[in-house]
Design a protein around this motif. Sequence first.
Motif, PDB file in Angstrom:
ATOM      1  N   VAL B   5       0.858  -1.183   0.000  1.00  0.00           N
ATOM      2  CA  VAL B   5       0.000   0.000   0.000  1.00  0.00           C
ATOM      3  C   VAL B   5       0.895   1.234   0.000  1.00  0.00           C
ATOM      4  CG1 VAL B   5      -1.727   1.268   1.285  1.00  0.00           C
ATOM      5  CG2 VAL B   5      -1.782  -1.207   1.282  1.00  0.00           C
ATOM      6  N   PHE B   6       0.793   2.066  -1.040  1.00  0.00           N
ATOM      7  CA  PHE B   6       1.581   3.299  -1.117  1.00  0.00           C
ATOM      8  C   PHE B   6       0.710   4.441  -0.594  1.00  0.00           C
ATOM      9  CE2 PHE B   6       5.346   1.977  -3.337  1.00  0.00           C
ATOM     10  CZ  PHE B   6       4.958   0.777  -3.896  1.00  0.00           C
ATOM     11  N   PHE B   7       1.077   4.977   0.553  1.00  0.00           N
ATOM     12  CA  PHE B   7       0.256   5.967   1.240  1.00  0.00           C
ATOM     13  C   PHE B   7       0.958   7.317   1.224  1.00  0.00           C
ATOM     14  CE2 PHE B   7      -3.417   6.334   3.864  1.00  0.00           C
ATOM     15  CZ  PHE B   7      -3.181   7.418   4.681  1.00  0.00           C
ATOM     16  N   PRO B   8       0.269   8.396   0.810  1.00  0.00           N
ATOM     17  CA  PRO B   8       0.950   9.700   0.797  1.00  0.00           C
ATOM     18  C   PRO B   8       1.121  10.233   2.219  1.00  0.00           C
ATOM     19  CG  PRO B   8      -1.310   9.929   0.050  1.00  0.00           C
ATOM     20  CD  PRO B   8      -1.091   8.484   0.292  1.00  0.00           C
ATOM     21  N   SER B   9       2.307  10.746   2.525  1.00  0.00           N
ATOM     22  CA  SER B   9       2.581  11.161   3.899  1.00  0.00           C
ATOM     23  C   SER B   9       1.771  12.390   4.298  1.00  0.00           C
ATOM     24  CB  SER B   9       4.069  11.418   4.109  1.00  0.00           C
ATOM     25  OG  SER B   9       4.671  11.859   2.943  1.00  0.00           O
ATOM     26  N   CYS B  10       1.242  13.140   3.287  1.00  0.00           N
ATOM     27  CA  CYS B  10       0.454  14.324   3.639  1.00  0.00           C
ATOM     28  C   CYS B  10      -0.910  13.944   4.202  1.00  0.00           C
ATOM     29  CB  CYS B  10       0.268  15.214   2.422  1.00  0.00           C
ATOM     30  SG  CYS B  10      -0.274  14.308   0.986  1.00  0.00           S
ATOM     31  N   CYS B  11      -1.382  12.712   3.944  1.00  0.00           N
ATOM     32  CA  CYS B  11      -2.700  12.308   4.431  1.00  0.00           C
ATOM     33  C   CYS B  11      -2.624  11.652   5.804  1.00  0.00           C
ATOM     34  CB  CYS B  11      -3.341  11.313   3.455  1.00  0.00           C
ATOM     35  SG  CYS B  11      -3.627  12.006   1.828  1.00  0.00           S
ATOM     36  N   SER B  12      -1.453  11.675   6.457  1.00  0.00           N
ATOM     37  CA  SER B  12      -1.332  10.966   7.736  1.00  0.00           C
ATOM     38  C   SER B  12      -2.208  11.578   8.808  1.00  0.00           C
ATOM     39  CB  SER B  12       0.113  11.002   8.232  1.00  0.00           C
ATOM     40  OG  SER B  12       0.973  10.568   7.253  1.00  0.00           O
ATOM     41  N   SER B  13      -2.489  12.877   8.700  1.00  0.00           N
ATOM     42  CA  SER B  13      -3.284  13.491   9.763  1.00  0.00           C
ATOM     43  C   SER B  13      -4.683  13.840   9.279  1.00  0.00           C
ATOM     44  CB  SER B  13      -2.570  14.736  10.272  1.00  0.00           C
ATOM     45  OG  SER B  13      -2.194  15.519   9.178  1.00  0.00           O
ATOM     46  N   ALA B  14      -5.103  13.214   8.171  1.00  0.00           N
ATOM     47  CA  ALA B  14      -6.420  13.548   7.625  1.00  0.00           C
ATOM     48  C   ALA B  14      -7.525  12.941   8.484  1.00  0.00           C
ATOM     49  CB  ALA B  14      -6.528  13.017   6.192  1.00  0.00           C
ATOM     50  N   ASP B  15      -8.723  13.518   8.406  1.00  0.00           N
ATOM     51  CA  ASP B  15      -9.879  12.967   9.118  1.00  0.00           C
ATOM     52  C   ASP B  15     -10.332  11.683   8.441  1.00  0.00           C
ATOM     53  OD1 ASP B  15     -11.203  16.258   9.645  1.00  0.00           O
ATOM     54  OD2 ASP B  15      -9.979  14.968  10.960  1.00  0.00           O
ATOM     55  N   SER B  16     -11.225  10.971   9.138  1.00  0.00           N
ATOM     56  CA  SER B  16     -11.663   9.678   8.596  1.00  0.00           C
ATOM     57  C   SER B  16     -12.398   9.851   7.283  1.00  0.00           C
ATOM     58  CB  SER B  16     -12.605   8.992   9.591  1.00  0.00           C
ATOM     59  OG  SER B  16     -12.048   9.023  10.863  1.00  0.00           O
ATOM     60  N   GLY B  17     -12.306   8.833   6.471  1.00  0.00           N
ATOM     61  CA  GLY B  17     -12.983   8.902   5.171  1.00  0.00           C
ATOM     62  C   GLY B  17     -12.700   7.652   4.387  1.00  0.00           C
ATOM     63  N   ILE B  18     -12.861   7.740   3.079  1.00  0.00           N
ATOM     64  CA  ILE B  18     -12.537   6.587   2.235  1.00  0.00           C
ATOM     65  C   ILE B  18     -11.332   6.934   1.360  1.00  0.00           C
ATOM     66  CG2 ILE B  18     -14.785   5.487   2.175  1.00  0.00           C
ATOM     67  CD1 ILE B  18     -15.250   6.886  -0.490  1.00  0.00           C
ATOM     68  N   LEU B  19     -10.593   5.888   0.997  1.00  0.00           N
ATOM     69  CA  LEU B  19      -9.361   6.070   0.229  1.00  0.00           C
ATOM     70  C   LEU B  19      -9.654   5.917  -1.248  1.00  0.00           C
ATOM     71  CD1 LEU B  19      -7.262   3.700   2.422  1.00  0.00           C
ATOM     72  CD2 LEU B  19      -7.033   6.157   2.403  1.00  0.00           C
ATOM     73  N   ILE B  20      -9.141   6.858  -2.061  1.00  0.00           N
ATOM     74  CA  ILE B  20      -9.248   6.664  -3.508  1.00  0.00           C
ATOM     75  C   ILE B  20      -7.846   6.620  -4.102  1.00  0.00           C
ATOM     76  CG2 ILE B  20     -11.517   7.700  -3.817  1.00  0.00           C
ATOM     77  CD1 ILE B  20     -10.181  10.220  -4.699  1.00  0.00           C
ATOM     78  N   GLY B  21      -7.722   5.841  -5.154  1.00  0.00           N
ATOM     79  CA  GLY B  21      -6.420   5.696  -5.793  1.00  0.00           C
ATOM     80  C   GLY B  21      -6.502   4.684  -6.900  1.00  0.00           C
ATOM     81  N   ARG B  22      -5.347   4.093  -7.224  1.00  0.00           N
ATOM     82  CA  ARG B  22      -5.286   3.131  -8.317  1.00  0.00           C
ATOM     83  C   ARG B  22      -4.826   1.785  -7.801  1.00  0.00           C
ATOM     84  NH1 ARG B  22      -1.019   3.055 -13.214  1.00  0.00           N
ATOM     85  NH2 ARG B  22      -1.813   1.198 -14.230  1.00  0.00           N
ATOM     86  N   TRP B  23      -5.484   0.750  -8.242  1.00  0.00           N
ATOM     87  CA  TRP B  23      -5.108  -0.605  -7.867  1.00  0.00           C
ATOM     88  C   TRP B  23      -4.375  -1.249  -9.035  1.00  0.00           C
ATOM     89  CZ3 TRP B  23      -4.326  -4.090  -4.302  1.00  0.00           C
ATOM     90  CH2 TRP B  23      -4.387  -5.451  -4.630  1.00  0.00           C
ATOM     91  N   ILE B  24      -3.118  -1.640  -8.797  1.00  0.00           N
ATOM     92  CA  ILE B  24      -2.329  -2.277  -9.854  1.00  0.00           C
ATOM     93  C   ILE B  24      -2.325  -3.767  -9.562  1.00  0.00           C
ATOM     94  CG2 ILE B  24      -0.138  -2.247 -11.072  1.00  0.00           C
ATOM     95  CD1 ILE B  24       0.406   0.462  -9.894  1.00  0.00           C
TER      96      ILE B  24
END
Lengths: 191, 573
Positions: B5-24
């Motif tokens: 899982v490649f997670f952007p470090s800027c989202c570490s303190s984000a509020d709860s929600g759903i993750l969007i991105g690309r699945w390879i």
Amino acid sequence: MAEERRFRSASGVPITLRRRQHSASCRELAVRGPRLQLRSLSAATSAVWLAAYGLFALSENSMVLSAAIFITLIGLMIYLHFVKIDQESLLVIGSLGIQVTSSYASGKESTVFIEMGQVKDVVINEAIHMQKVIYYLCILLQDPEDPQGISEVVPLFQSSKPRLDCLIEVYKSCQEILEQRKTAPQSNEIK
Amino acid sequence: MVLKVFFPSCCSSADSGILIGRWIAEQNSAVILAVVHFPFIPVQVKQYLGEVQRVTKVSVSVLGSWSNSKQEKEESLSEFLEDLGTIFCHEPWIQISKEGDSKFWSCSTLQKHSKNPQEEEIILVYYDQRKVMLSHLHPPLDTAGQRTGDASKLSAIFDTVARSQVLFMTDRYDEGPVKLTHWQSDGVEASIIVELLKQASVPACMLLTLLLSLVSGICRSRVLKFWPLSFLWSKLSTCEQLGHRLQHLQVISSNKKAQNQNQLMRKANIFVSLLIDVALGMLLMSWLYRKNRIGHLADTLIPAADHVAEELQDLLQWLMGAPAGLKMNRALDQVLGRFFLYHIHLWISYIHLLSPFIEMILWYVGLSACLGLTVALCILSDIIALLTFHIYCFYVYGARLYCLKIYGLSSLWRLFRGKKWNVLRQRVDSCSYDLDQLFIGTLLFTILLFLLPTTALYYLVFTLLRLLVVIVQGLIHLLVDLIDSLPLYSLILRLCRSYRLAAGVKFRVLEQQDGKPLRLLMQINPLSYGGVVQTYRLPTYSCYPRDSWASLCKKLFLGELIYPWKHKGDKQN
């Protein structure tokens, strides 16, 4: 979990191997050579400055002394930044790749990351180095066109040159992780 | 298999929600691009993602859920997040949760149609979204042509983030149906200066294109194509350099936008190189025109030329005597010596004729240094070539004489042995000569042989002088080529924003805790300076050496004329 063991390099210098297991598929192996000794540094500096003082006594030109100081400083900086390798480490992350890092005495680190898709195998090879035959560990890279061929050989631990007993430990650790990827892809192909 | 899982470090303190991105799927890895916050309507989220997919051609979808709870884990929230998995149905559904300020997150997957019931290992890789988006991955130079989809998995990740730029354009203050967190969610950054420059560049480019078309029209006009002038232009290196720079200006001022990274870097490199060149040229000019240095230069030029001529005369007197103890043929020696001495006398007379005009010529020629330091250096090289023209002439005379002698000797040597060169078959054949042919041939052979040392000595001396001048000119051209081809913009970029030029990535293992997934930090490994120069070198118009050392020595021995520096436009002989 980390463990350290002492070994010897090919030229007889004592080195230490440190193994850390971060997770089931991630291992770090670091070979650390001896640090720069104060006495060899002082010996080299005194030799250069004695020679410069001798030249000064002969030629009565004070530029010789400043040139000697300059040469010593620049030479030391170049040696620490480009030549003296303190530690060489191998980070094997199954399913991502293998990372080879060399740390120099000045703190500089040069890193190469090889993706797992390019790695064919990790083997111990023999080589003729000066008047000796030494063993070295190397990574074999896959040739993209020929599945049986090898496109490149990347030698590891070139400056510390550990002996066979140390290399066997490293080899066993690497192979344990590389074997995992042979069992895993079958599950991917079924999908 | 291992799930990455490649997670952007800027989202570490984000509020709860759903993750969007690309699945390879081929690599079993998920690249997370942003977090969508509550409240949202699933239909609107799907619509938004469909639009993004259409614009960027990247298959963005909802990958999982993210819960960032300040207190203890709430059971109702986790059930709600699991239910979301049924609405957005992605296989596998990734659930990441962070408790309080803990560094160690728990990550699990929900697989409805899983074939292997065992828990797969999860690796969490943090990456800096802005740097990965702006960076350009350089493949290793030896496998440049053989990139299959499998060979470089990292380029897929870099590609995904780079192409999803439109996703990062909406920030948290926009009034849209979806509220995202990504690296730019605190406000889109822009610079006024950059925008102003972009607006100003269009009319500037058009003006420059107009000027350049005028100049190239003049250059191509028939007036300048007459024989003596065209020969002169081809021999002067200044004209080559000016033509080269004109080409560069045309590349910069073209209206077409750069298609890919390489073209953009090329344009930028040419622009910075021209700028530095002109700046250095102006500096040189300001130094030259201060304190009447041009006057001093002109005053020392004539005495310097006189001095060179005197040295040459002394050299010839030495050769006409008994040079290095060798005994020369008196008559030939005197003839050759007097011939060359007369030439030097002519040359000195011409130089003295020009001497009143030298200062003015130098003054106007020095003005052209404002076109760039490379032009000034080329002019210097041309001045050296003009001032040492007599050495070039002597070299040509000596070489031709020596060459004639060597060919005559080899042909008569064959006659001596009773053989002949068959031009038709390009080989040596035996031949029966008449007695008088043999007699004359042998006589000529002995004459040429005994005159050989004299000619060879003159040839040697003048060849060495010519080689000296060629070496000096060569060094100047080397410097000019260095300034021409060095990619300064790329080097400055590598120095200041090293993440833009990536040779690869490096991973750092962060603190681990048992039972939690493996945490890695992915950083960009910048290209080395040598790699930057090799990849982005600007092509130059000359390529040397023309001959290998072996053929050069052969030519020197046989007396053939050597032209060490070849230009790309020359026809091969």
